[in-house]
Design a protein around this motif. Structure first.
Motif, PDB file in Angstrom:
ATOM      1  N   PRO A 258      48.666  -4.534  33.137  1.00 39.69           N
ATOM      2  CA  PRO A 258      48.611  -3.243  33.051  1.00 39.69           C
ATOM      3  C   PRO A 258      50.048  -2.644  33.514  1.00 39.69           C
ATOM      4  O   PRO A 258      50.567  -3.394  34.356  1.00 39.69           O
ATOM      5  CB  PRO A 258      47.376  -2.513  33.779  1.00 39.69           C
ATOM      6  N   GLU A 259      50.125  -1.223  33.657  1.00 38.97           N
ATOM      7  CA  GLU A 259      50.920  -0.881  34.445  1.00 38.97           C
ATOM      8  C   GLU A 259      50.543  -0.912  35.915  1.00 38.97           C
ATOM      9  O   GLU A 259      49.441  -1.172  36.148  1.00 38.97           O
ATOM     10  CB  GLU A 259      51.103   0.858  34.213  1.00 38.97           C
ATOM     11  N   SER A 260      51.449  -1.074  36.702  1.00 37.33           N
ATOM     12  CA  SER A 260      51.280  -1.178  38.482  1.00 37.33           C
ATOM     13  C   SER A 260      50.463  -2.277  38.553  1.00 37.33           C
ATOM     14  O   SER A 260      49.677  -2.645  39.494  1.00 37.33           O
ATOM     15  CB  SER A 260      50.555   0.075  38.775  1.00 37.33           C
ATOM     16  N   VAL A 288      53.746 -10.288  30.305  1.00 38.62           N
ATOM     17  CA  VAL A 288      54.212  -8.796  30.307  1.00 38.62           C
ATOM     18  C   VAL A 288      53.516  -8.049  31.245  1.00 38.62           C
ATOM     19  O   VAL A 288      52.329  -7.766  31.163  1.00 38.62           O
ATOM     20  CB  VAL A 288      54.363  -8.472  28.723  1.00 38.62           C
ATOM     21  N   LEU A 289      54.069  -7.453  32.216  1.00 34.82           N
ATOM     22  CA  LEU A 289      53.318  -6.525  33.358  1.00 34.82           C
ATOM     23  C   LEU A 289      54.128  -5.574  33.745  1.00 34.82           C
ATOM     24  O   LEU A 289      55.421  -5.555  33.736  1.00 34.82           O
ATOM     25  CB  LEU A 289      53.252  -7.601  34.472  1.00 34.82           C
ATOM     26  N   GLY A 290      53.562  -4.649  34.526  1.00 36.57           N
ATOM     27  CA  GLY A 290      53.866  -3.465  34.963  1.00 36.57           C
ATOM     28  C   GLY A 290      54.276  -3.674  36.560  1.00 36.57           C
ATOM     29  O   GLY A 290      53.528  -4.111  37.428  1.00 36.57           O
ATOM     30  N   THR A 291      55.392  -3.046  36.932  1.00 35.50           N
ATOM     31  CA  THR A 291      55.769  -3.317  38.249  1.00 35.50           C
ATOM     32  C   THR A 291      56.790  -2.154  38.475  1.00 35.50           C
ATOM     33  O   THR A 291      57.162  -1.211  37.712  1.00 35.50           O
ATOM     34  CB  THR A 291      56.609  -4.727  38.656  1.00 35.50           C
ATOM     35  N   GLN A 292      57.401  -2.347  39.818  1.00 35.44           N
ATOM     36  CA  GLN A 292      58.356  -1.007  40.066  1.00 35.44           C
ATOM     37  C   GLN A 292      59.562  -1.715  40.844  1.00 35.44           C
ATOM     38  O   GLN A 292      59.735  -3.013  41.378  1.00 35.44           O
ATOM     39  CB  GLN A 292      57.621  -0.362  41.353  1.00 35.44           C
ATOM     40  N   GLU A 302      58.417   0.114  35.665  1.00 40.02           N
ATOM     41  CA  GLU A 302      58.985  -0.608  34.726  1.00 40.02           C
ATOM     42  C   GLU A 302      57.792  -1.607  34.172  1.00 40.02           C
ATOM     43  O   GLU A 302      56.785  -1.894  34.571  1.00 40.02           O
ATOM     44  CB  GLU A 302      59.915  -1.650  35.350  1.00 40.02           C
ATOM     45  N   TYR A 303      58.053  -2.008  32.903  1.00 35.42           N
ATOM     46  CA  TYR A 303      57.336  -3.092  32.328  1.00 35.42           C
ATOM     47  C   TYR A 303      57.933  -4.376  31.813  1.00 35.42           C
ATOM     48  O   TYR A 303      59.442  -3.891  31.113  1.00 35.42           O
ATOM     49  CB  TYR A 303      56.628  -2.405  31.039  1.00 35.42           C
ATOM     50  N   VAL A 304      57.958  -5.297  32.328  1.00 32.91           N
ATOM     51  CA  VAL A 304      58.747  -6.513  32.330  1.00 32.91           C
ATOM     52  C   VAL A 304      58.076  -7.757  31.696  1.00 32.91           C
ATOM     53  O   VAL A 304      57.082  -7.936  31.626  1.00 32.91           O
ATOM     54  CB  VAL A 304      59.338  -6.858  34.007  1.00 32.91           C
ATOM     55  N   SER A 430      44.565  -1.378  30.944  1.00 30.61           N
ATOM     56  CA  SER A 430      44.417  -0.580  32.017  1.00 30.61           C
ATOM     57  C   SER A 430      44.243  -1.355  33.087  1.00 30.61           C
ATOM     58  O   SER A 430      43.190  -2.519  33.198  1.00 30.61           O
ATOM     59  CB  SER A 430      43.520   0.570  31.658  1.00 30.61           C
ATOM     60  N   THR A 431      44.479  -0.751  34.226  1.00 28.78           N
ATOM     61  CA  THR A 431      44.129  -1.312  35.522  1.00 28.78           C
ATOM     62  C   THR A 431      42.349  -1.526  35.878  1.00 28.78           C
ATOM     63  O   THR A 431      42.028  -2.281  36.181  1.00 28.78           O
ATOM     64  CB  THR A 431      44.542  -0.834  36.872  1.00 28.78           C
ATOM     65  N   VAL A 432      41.732  -0.285  35.283  1.00 28.18           N
ATOM     66  CA  VAL A 432      40.452   0.097  35.604  1.00 28.18           C
ATOM     67  C   VAL A 432      40.003   0.393  34.327  1.00 28.18           C
ATOM     68  O   VAL A 432      38.743   0.538  34.289  1.00 28.18           O
ATOM     69  CB  VAL A 432      40.296   0.772  36.837  1.00 28.18           C
ATOM     70  N   GLY A 433      40.293   0.385  33.027  1.00 28.19           N
ATOM     71  CA  GLY A 433      39.767   0.766  31.929  1.00 28.19           C
ATOM     72  C   GLY A 433      40.262   2.345  31.885  1.00 28.19           C
ATOM     73  O   GLY A 433      40.630   2.843  32.310  1.00 28.19           O
ATOM     74  N   VAL A 434      40.074   2.512  30.585  1.00 26.57           N
ATOM     75  CA  VAL A 434      39.614   1.857  29.253  1.00 26.57           C
ATOM     76  C   VAL A 434      40.696   1.099  28.667  1.00 26.57           C
ATOM     77  O   VAL A 434      41.847   1.710  28.581  1.00 26.57           O
ATOM     78  CB  VAL A 434      39.124   2.866  28.099  1.00 26.57           C
ATOM     79  N   SER A 435      40.369  -0.215  28.445  1.00 27.48           N
ATOM     80  CA  SER A 435      41.075  -0.909  27.771  1.00 27.48           C
ATOM     81  C   SER A 435      40.501  -1.467  26.422  1.00 27.48           C
ATOM     82  O   SER A 435      39.556  -1.355  26.253  1.00 27.48           O
ATOM     83  CB  SER A 435      41.784  -2.336  28.446  1.00 27.48           C
TER      84      SER A 435
END
Length: 503
Positions: A258-260, A288-292, A302-304, A430-435
């Motif tokens: 997810p993001e973050s 593929v992951l979310g980072t800063q 960012e999504y990298v 999502s980090t915590v849902g809903v996914s």
């Protein structure tokens, strides 16, 4: 009559809120708008503004409860609700003008003009100021309605147009029935029913060109109060994702976090890099992951694309940071009202490239649309990515700040809408849902429970055919503004010509 109009406006706003999650009763969107139309009958320009703003506040205030949860202060919820409600107040003045005189006496013309003004103001509030706030767009309430089949042909604009048109006919039906003009009432019901159910005959979802196996991971965000003095919340989130990824079934071709997923930039943080390398090398496929990233005193969201050899093969930077959430405009001014502005310590910068990522798989190149979090509500961002060759829509999001609110469920409905609109499988992670996974016909699969660790592998179809809405999204927006602007001028002229007592 004045008190009745106020009650009707409040009831209408609450009914429209109930059309969205957590309740999600889609017919109430039509009822809510119909109540607004009825409440505006015979109002002055100022009375129309008041009724529209009251309706808007009754709708947005409960819808934006997550703003209070995320910020910790109710003024954030109130301020956002008032700002959005003012658009409906301004729109109501125009509606009043269009309902007056000969134009307003023909229900057919009302059912054509009022919806155009609604969607024009809706698009305006979704783009201005600060990039706008499209949350609560009418079309998103219709993902379980027959009207959602219009999405591939006109996006949220066409779906919203039909909702308002049917609402105008519903209000006219009730009005004429009370006046015992039963023939007119029956005609209005018949026309409204035809508009509602005719889209059921439109097809949804094209045949997939090919298939891949994708994994997605919901790793959970820890309660900061449970962490020890030497534990980092950011690293713990990444550690949880690594552990959950170990439980991923099957052999995916690509895995989405997810993001973050890593708020520490793995390009500069050895601890974060080691964790991501551990997961990526174990998988042996792109992650593929979310980072800063942190240029100077600011940051990018960012999504990298992280390859098993530890290189980053592509990245996308969020184009529309959320004002007052991810960056703070006019911080010194707003600090006069609340010190909550200082909760945003590092302002997020806006990316400039389309939300498109190429991912090199073992035997093909996968192109994905990657609108980050709230960007799934942005029609033009998603459409641009699909026109750019995206075969799959991935919506990485971090809903941890919004507690047990309906924010994530509201967002998942937007993801469902985009899947239908663009004829693409869409995955919200999502980090915590809903996914979950949404097919182009709106069917949902592999939906996770909020606030639970989960890891799923799913076969997803890839598609390249462009829908009308994707191909012509910019022209649909321009046409909406032109029609809405022209009708607004006409409505204001009518306000001046047909003045009513102030009430």
């Amino acid at each position: 009559m004045k008190s009745f109009a106020n009650l009707a406006a409040i009831a209408g706003g609450l009914a429209l809120f109930a059309a969205f999650p957590p309740l999600g009763i889609w017919p109430l969107a039509i009822v809510g708008v119909a109540l607004l139309v009825g409440a505006l009958e015979g109002r002055s320009w100022f009375g129309s503004f008041w009724i529209g703003t009251l309706f808007g506040f009754a709708f947005f205030f409960p819808l934006f409860d997550w703003a209070r949860i995320a910020s910790g202060v109710v003024i954030a919820q109130i301020g956002l609700s008032v700002a959005e409600a003012l658009y409906i107040g301004a729109m109501a003045i125009v509606w009043q003008g269009l309902m007056r005189g000969r134009l307003g006496s023909f229900v057919t013309l009302r059912a054509l003009t009022l919806p155009l003004v609604w969607i024009a103001f809706e698009q305006l509030r979704g783009t201005w100021p600060f990039g706008g706030m499209p949350w609560g767009t009418l079309g998103f309430s219709q993902v379980d309605s027959p009207l959602v089949r219009l999405a591939p042909w006109g996006s949220v604009m066409l779906v919203g147009f039909f909702v308002v048109a049917i609402a105008v006919l519903l209000e006219w039906c009730v009005k004429t029935a009370i006046e015992r003009r039963l023939g007119n009432a029956i005609i209005a019901v018949a026309c409204g029913g035809a508009l509602l159910y005719a889209p059921m005959f439109l097809p949804l979802g094209a045949r997939a060109d090919s298939y891949i196996t994708a994994g997605f991971v919901q790793g959970i965000v820890p309660d900061e109060a449970t962490l020890g003095p030497d534990e980092s919340r950011a690293l713990t989130v990444t550690e949880n994702l690594v552990k959950s990824t170990d439980n991923l079934p099957g052999d995916p071709d690509v895995v989405f976090w997810p993001e973050s997923a890593s708020d520490r930039d793995p390009r500069t943080s050895d601890d974060a890099r080691d964790l991501i390398d551990q997961a990526s090398q174990s998988l042996g496929v792109p992650l593929v992951l979310g980072t800063q990233s942190y240029p100077g005193e600011n940051r990018y969201n960012e999504y990298v694309v992280w390859m098993p050899d530890g290189t980053i093969a592509g990245s996308y930077s969020k184009q529309h940071p959320i004002p007052f959430g991810e960056y703070m405009p006019y911080k010194d001014f707003f600090r006069n009202f609340t010190d909550a502005v200082d909760l945003v310590t590092i302002d997020m910068l806006a990316g400039t490239e389309p939300a498109v990522l190429d991912v090199e798989l073992a035997d093909q190149t996968l192109t994905i649309a990657s609108p980050i979090c709230f960007e799934v509500a942005e029609t033009q961002i998603v459409a641009e990515a699909v026109r750019g060759g995206a075969e799959l829509i991935i919506v990485p999001t971090n809903n941890a700040s919004f507690g047990e609110s309906a924010e994530s469920a509201q967002q998942f409905d937007m993801t469902r809408f985009r899947a239908i609109e663009h004829g693409r499988t869409a995955v919200q992670v999502s980090t915590v849902g809903v996914s979950g996974v949404v097919e182009p016909n709106g069917v949902t699969r592999e939906v996770t429970e909020p606030w639970t660790e989960d890891a799923r592998t799913v076969r997803v179809g890839l598609r390249s055919e462009l829908t009308f809405a994707a191909r012509f999204s910019q022209f649909l927006l321009i046409g909406t503004y032109i029609a809405g602007g022209a009708l607004s001028v006409l409505g204001l002229i009518n306000i001046v010509r047909h003045r009513l007592p102030r009430k």
